[in-house]
Design an enzyme around this catalytic site. Structure first.
Site, PDB file in Angstrom:
ATOM      1  N   GLU A  57      23.536 -25.619  51.998  1.00 14.30           N
ATOM      2  CA  GLU A  57      23.009 -25.946  53.329  1.00 14.30           C
ATOM      3  C   GLU A  57      22.663 -24.689  54.124  1.00 14.30           C
ATOM      4  O   GLU A  57      23.525 -23.848  54.357  1.00 14.30           O
ATOM      5  CB  GLU A  57      24.049 -26.752  54.101  1.00 14.30           C
ATOM      6  CG  GLU A  57      23.627 -27.106  55.518  1.00 14.30           C
ATOM      7  CD  GLU A  57      24.746 -27.751  56.320  1.00 14.30           C
ATOM      8  OE1 GLU A  57      24.436 -28.349  57.372  1.00 14.30           O
ATOM      9  OE2 GLU A  57      25.920 -27.652  55.904  1.00 14.30           O
ATOM     10  N   GLU A  72      26.705 -36.856  62.135  1.00 15.62           N
ATOM     11  CA  GLU A  72      27.792 -36.038  62.675  1.00 15.62           C
ATOM     12  C   GLU A  72      27.566 -35.860  64.171  1.00 15.62           C
ATOM     13  O   GLU A  72      27.396 -34.748  64.671  1.00 15.62           O
ATOM     14  CB  GLU A  72      27.822 -34.677  61.969  1.00 15.62           C
ATOM     15  CG  GLU A  72      29.031 -33.832  62.276  1.00 15.62           C
ATOM     16  CD  GLU A  72      28.985 -32.485  61.558  1.00 15.62           C
ATOM     17  OE1 GLU A  72      29.826 -31.631  61.884  1.00 15.62           O
ATOM     18  OE2 GLU A  72      28.114 -32.287  60.697  1.00 15.62           O
TER      19      GLU A  72
END
Length: 293
Positions: free
Chosen positions: A154, A248
């Protein structure tokens, strides 16, 4: 339809066995899986956790937790080895939990969360950092290869990483690693800061994209910020992305002066309705853009 999930930090960190009843609540709110932080040794019994997930009908994705001692980019051999060993451990834990994806900033070397300031580097230092990341990911990829687990790297925003910040940089790294078990994870929160176009970055990621986090530019609940979810979801369909989409969100309902940003993540009794709406929001956009593409 892509499975849509919720990160466990929405409720608790660390996430322990006392929180297993939350799995059924997540399922009831419309989520298909939970994104758990890779548990530290002794934090969770993997067999008990896998059983609790199965009982709730919930899938699982893992999020890696790197630090300066788990650091593939480090020139310090113990820290680099710590990064390699941690990714091996994360793969083994994924197998025990029934997860097929471990995502996160796998290159290590965090900034703000490690209290480390960014600093300019020479070209030799940059190339050395890249070489160390490539070697470490190749070793970890070899360990993951026979297990059915994908390690998804990521990119983070410039305040959280000075190793990997953009999709283009991630593609350069993945080209150098050249291992099928090492692929790409993207998060729209970070992309909103670093990409000229989130949709074009998704297209650049293409078939390498294996895990996706759908988050607002300000970490609020989806639909409350400036991310263009129609173009994002359309781009996901254009690259034939069928993998997990996790949320999230931070709770952003306390604008009092001096309230720390991290405090907005804290659980709240009125949060369930907003989480349910968030799952529905993302699923409806995925379905709509798939129908209209």
């Amino acid at each position: 339809m892509n499975p849509v999930g919720l990160i466990s930090m929405q409720y608790a960190r660390p996430f322990g066995p006392e929180h297993f009843p939350l799995f059924a609540r997540m399922k009831a709110l419309g989520f298909d899986f939970v994104e758990l932080l890779v548990p530290e040794p002794g934090e969770l019994d993997t067999k008990e956790t896998a059983r609790a997930l199965a009982d709730a009908g919930l899938g699982v994705v893992l999020a890696a937790r790197v630090n300066l001692q788990r650091n593939l980019s480090s020139a310090e051999k113990p820290n680099w080895q710590g990064g390699v060993d941690y990714l091996r451990y994360a793969v083994d834990t994924a197998v025990e939990l029934g997860a097929t994806i471990v995502g996160g900033p796998l290159t290590g070397n965090p900034l703000v969360f490690a209290g480390r300031a960014p600093a300019p580097v020479s070209e030799d230092e940059r190339l050395g950092c890249k070489a160390r990341c490539v070697e470490g990911l190749q070793i970890a990829g070899a360990h993951a290869a026979g297990s059915g687990v994908t390690l998804a790297v990521e990119p983070l925003n410039r305040f959280e990483s000075d190793v990997l910040c953009t999709t283009q940089q991630a593609i350069e790294l993945l080209n150098a690693v050249d291992h099928p078990a090492i692929q790409l994870m993207l998060d729209t929160f970070h992309m909103a800061m670093e990409e000229a176009s989130i949709a074009e970055a998704i297209r650049l990621g293409g078939s390498r994209l294996k895990h996706f986090q759908a988050n607002e530019n300000h970490r609020g609940f989806p639909g409350t910020g400036s991310v263009d979810w129609v173009s994002v979801c359309r781009a996901l369909h254009e690259v034939s992305y069928t993998g997990p989409v996790s949320l999230e969100p931070f709770r952003r309902n306390d604008d009092r002066f001096g309230v720390p940003f991290a405090q907005w993540r804290a659980p709240h009794e009125d949060e369930s309705a907003r989480l349910e709406a968030s799952a529905s929001f993302i699923k409806s956009h995925l379905a709509l853009t798939e129908f209209r593409r």
